[in-house]
Design an enzyme around this catalytic site. Structure first.
Site, PDB file in Angstrom:
ATOM      1  N   ASP A   1     -12.089 -10.140  16.168  1.00 19.04           N
ATOM      2  CA  ASP A   1     -13.379 -10.481  16.760  1.00 19.04           C
ATOM      3  C   ASP A   1     -14.102  -9.188  17.147  1.00 19.04           C
ATOM      4  O   ASP A   1     -13.504  -8.271  17.716  1.00 19.04           O
ATOM      5  CB  ASP A   1     -13.141 -11.354  17.990  1.00 19.04           C
ATOM      6  CG  ASP A   1     -14.422 -11.822  18.637  1.00 19.04           C
ATOM      7  OD1 ASP A   1     -15.158 -12.592  17.996  1.00 19.04           O
ATOM      8  OD2 ASP A   1     -14.691 -11.404  19.783  1.00 19.04           O
TER       9      ASP A   1
ATOM     10  N   GLU B   1     -15.159  -8.907  12.184  1.00 14.37           N
ATOM     11  CA  GLU B   1     -16.618  -8.830  12.296  1.00 14.37           C
ATOM     12  C   GLU B   1     -16.997  -7.357  12.403  1.00 14.37           C
ATOM     13  O   GLU B   1     -16.669  -6.699  13.385  1.00 14.37           O
ATOM     14  CB  GLU B   1     -17.100  -9.570  13.539  1.00 14.37           C
ATOM     15  CG  GLU B   1     -16.903 -11.071  13.480  1.00 14.37           C
ATOM     16  CD  GLU B   1     -17.396 -11.749  14.754  1.00 14.37           C
ATOM     17  OE1 GLU B   1     -18.292 -12.597  14.658  1.00 14.37           O
ATOM     18  OE2 GLU B   1     -16.880 -11.434  15.832  1.00 14.37           O
TER      19      GLU B   1
END
Length: 669
Positions: free
Chosen positions: A357, A386
């Protein structure tokens, strides 16, 4: 704005974004001056003869371990002082068999005892994660665990990833599950839904996906595990104990060993079906303790206040996560924690991959160390994340593990927001459209996605929506996707952005979008339920909304059966034909040539039995126009896909008429 902001974090923790890390402000600028121990192993060591407790806290004047009979009530029955070692490491060995004993650490700084903590290296915890437990992990291994192994991959883009939340898959009243919302419910066989459709585990196996991506499944703050009779929901992006499975998905959250054994049982059942398991990890920030509401109450801060977080010049916590804090991966012991944590999950739980993340908050060196370490555990493991942040960071831009820096991380993959928004429109603008929904001048973004963000002579990078240059070394370093847990589902996005379109047209747009994803050279990634046109009733951000919004509604599998079958056929097509998953950029450049391109249409040919394919040549045509398109072809071809029809083998010569909003694939043997 190009990056997905974790809106849940903003909503949950907006009040703490300006929080000061006021404890010992004099050390804010000198964290890197603290020497770290030569032996950085801080895991509890257990044997039947003795247990060794460890903690690293250079600022502590005293450290104690408190022993408990229970994980959630009663007073400590013993307290032992840890002994200082070199460079801030504290240890204590207790003779005897302490298996099943709960414990906490407590440090004293300048005469003040901080609150108790299970310790950041806790492997087992009681209900709500406030106390750790000494545990003989061997007794949590299910039968067959010693020989368990996940799927083998020649290249990461051989994977077909399906992103799910454990609760979503089985919590619907008509899911047929006897253990709804639980680890074991997710791998329960024989469940049936409305009209006897296969649900849950059997549905996943039937779809043909190769890997499940579990939304955060380590222990997180949001769910009160003592109140599970009251429905509660959270995605889990608020970490509490990083190295322990979440208790609300277990049959008994009070017994520390149960969640561990059931998590392993879940992994084993997936592996037996040839499906790998990927864990969504959130090392970039910590959640806020429910009863404190501040970063200073986190387990990191209760061991070494401030060290594990980045600070701004004024001493406030940096906040590139938009969740109130960001961790300092560039500090030696935080990097060590991240690396050892993923290694532990890979070894103890046999995981096959990790999704990071807000990976851009981490530094490049940390991410490279993570992948180097994991490859030694399992050569088939892969890491993606990400490639952005949700805000600015004190970490220098050139050091961040961003999408633009993927070429400096040769074993790391990043999500391609280029193809995501190129296909359906910006996730931040409800009215924005993409290639499949009628936007103009999106063809270069689609082509960029098709080749996996590599350098390719036929792409005009100035016309790509977000990237003005290639950002991968190899095509598998790009995740091809059009929707995920964040923002609208694909169906909802198409519905809200094209409110003028018919239901029939929206369904065609939906199928074309993931047809492009599943025939692109990057790693394909599917949001759970996309195959049955999942809807969240138009909600952007369902991180803590009720099951009624988040659950997979199995009635839709019957209602949209042709769509489900279309997705299933797409997955089977990709798995059967390695031309759609070439492992190197050189192979893509050699074998993939773009052909006719007009507004709303992209086509290309893959040649030379690419990547060992049984087809000599493959012709792919994406028609996003709202009318059929008659496409001229040279030579004789056979039909693999035309509209909704798969594997007809019909002969094509001269031209093929591609239905509106659909894909055609032709081949020569």
């Amino acid at each position: 704005m190009r990056y997905i902001i974790q809106l849940s974090c903003i909503l949950m923790f907006i009040t703490s974004c300006k929080e000061k890390s006021t404890y010992h402000p004099e050390i804010h600028d000198s964290y890197t001056d603290y020497k770290t121990p030569e032996n950085k192993d801080l895991w509890l060591e257990y044997s039947k003869d003795a247990t060794t407790f460890k903690i690293w806290s250079p600022v502590a004047t005293k450290v104690q371990v408190r022993l408990y009979k229970s994980g959630n009530d009663g007073d400590a029955y013993e307290t032992h002082q840890l002994e200082p070692s070199t460079h801030g490491k504290w240890t204590k060995t207790l003779e005897g068999d302490y298996d099943g004993t709960y414990y906490t650490y407590q440090i004293q700084v300048d005469g003040e005892w901080l609150e108790e903590t299970p310790g950041i290296y806790a492997k087992a915890v009681g209900v709500n994660g406030n106390r750790a437990m000494v545990l003989d992990l061997e007794r949590t291994n299910p039968e067959g665990w010693a020989t368990d192994k996940g799927p083998s991959l020649k290249s990461p883009n051989d994977a077909v990833i399906y992103e799910l939340h454990i609760r979503d898959m089985t919590i619907h009243p008509q899911s047929g599950s006897s253990m709804p919302g639980k680890y074991l419910g997710l791998v329960e066989q024989g469940t049936k839904g409305p009209n006897s459709v296969e649900t849950g585990f059997d549905h996943l196996r039937d779809m043909g996906i190769t890997h499940v991506h579990l939304l955060p499944t380590y222990d997180h703050y949001s769910i009160d595990e003592t109140q599970l009779e009251t429905p509660q929901y959270n995605w889990g992006y608020d970490p509490q104990n990083y190295n322990v499975p979440e208790g609300s998905f277990a049959s008994d959250p009070y017994r520390a060993e149960v969640r561990i054994k059931e998590f392993k049982e879940m992994v084993l059942r997936f592996h037996e079906s040839g499906i790998g398991v990927i864990l969504d990890v959130v090392y970039n920030h910590t959640g806020m303790p429910n009863d404190k509401g501040d970063t200073n109450g986190s387990n990191f801060s209760l061991e070494f206040p401030g060290y594990y977080y980045r600070q701004n010049e004024d001493g406030s916590y940096a906040n590139a996560s938009a969740c109130g804090n960001e961790t300092a991966s560039d500090r030696e012991m935080m990097r060590e924690f991240i690396v050892q944590s993923v290694k532990y999950w890979a070894e103890e739980y046999h995981l096959d991959g990790f999704r990071f993340d807000l990976m851009g908050i981490h530094d490049i060196e940390t991410m490279n160390t993570v992948t180097e370490t994991l490859k030694k555990v399992n050569p088939d493991i892969f890491v993606y994340g990400e490639g952005w942040t949700a805000g600015d960071s004190p970490l220098p831009l050139e050091d961040r593990a961003l999408k633009a820096h993927i070429q400096r991380m040769p074993s790391v993959t990043a999500f391609s927001d280029d193809i995501r928004d190129g296909l359906k429109g910006s996730v931040f603008d409800d009215q924005s459209t993409g290639f499949v929904s009628g936007a103009k001048e999106t063809e270069e973004s689609v082509k960029f996605g098709v080749v996996g963000a590599i350098q390719h002579l036929q792409i005009d990078y100035k016309a790509v929506n977000y990237s003005d240059a290639p950002w991968t070394n190899e095509p598998w370093q790009a995740i091809s996707y059009v929707s995920c847990h964040d923002n609208h589902t694909l169906y909802d996005k198409l519905y809200v952005s094209r409110s003028d379109a018919t239901e029939e047209a929206i369904i065609k747009m939906d199928k074309l979008a993931n047809a492009i994803v599943l025939t692109s050279q990057g790693i394909p990634f599917i949001h759970a339920g996309a195959e049955l046109l999942r809807t969240k009733n138009g909600n952007h951000n369902s991180y803590n909304l009720p099951d009624a919004i988040n659950q997979i509604d199995w009635n839709r599998k019957t209602e949209y059966a042709p769509v489900v079958n279309y997705y299933k056929n797409l997955i089977a097509l990709r798995k059967a034909h390695p031309a759609f998953r070439m492992p190197t950029a050189d192979e893509v450049r050699k074998n993939l040539v773009f052909k006719t391109q007009v507004d709303g249409l992209v086509s290309y040919q893959i040649s030379n039995y690419a990547n060992g394919d049984s087809w000599k040549n493959v012709y792919v045509i994406y028609n996003a126009q709202t009318a059929p398109y008659t496409y001229q072809v040279d030579g004789n071809w056979k039909t693999a896909v035309l509209g909704d029809t798969f594997n007809s083998g019909d002969a094509i010569s001269g031209s093929v008429t591609v239905p509106e909003l659909s894909m055609a694939i032709l081949y020569q043997e």
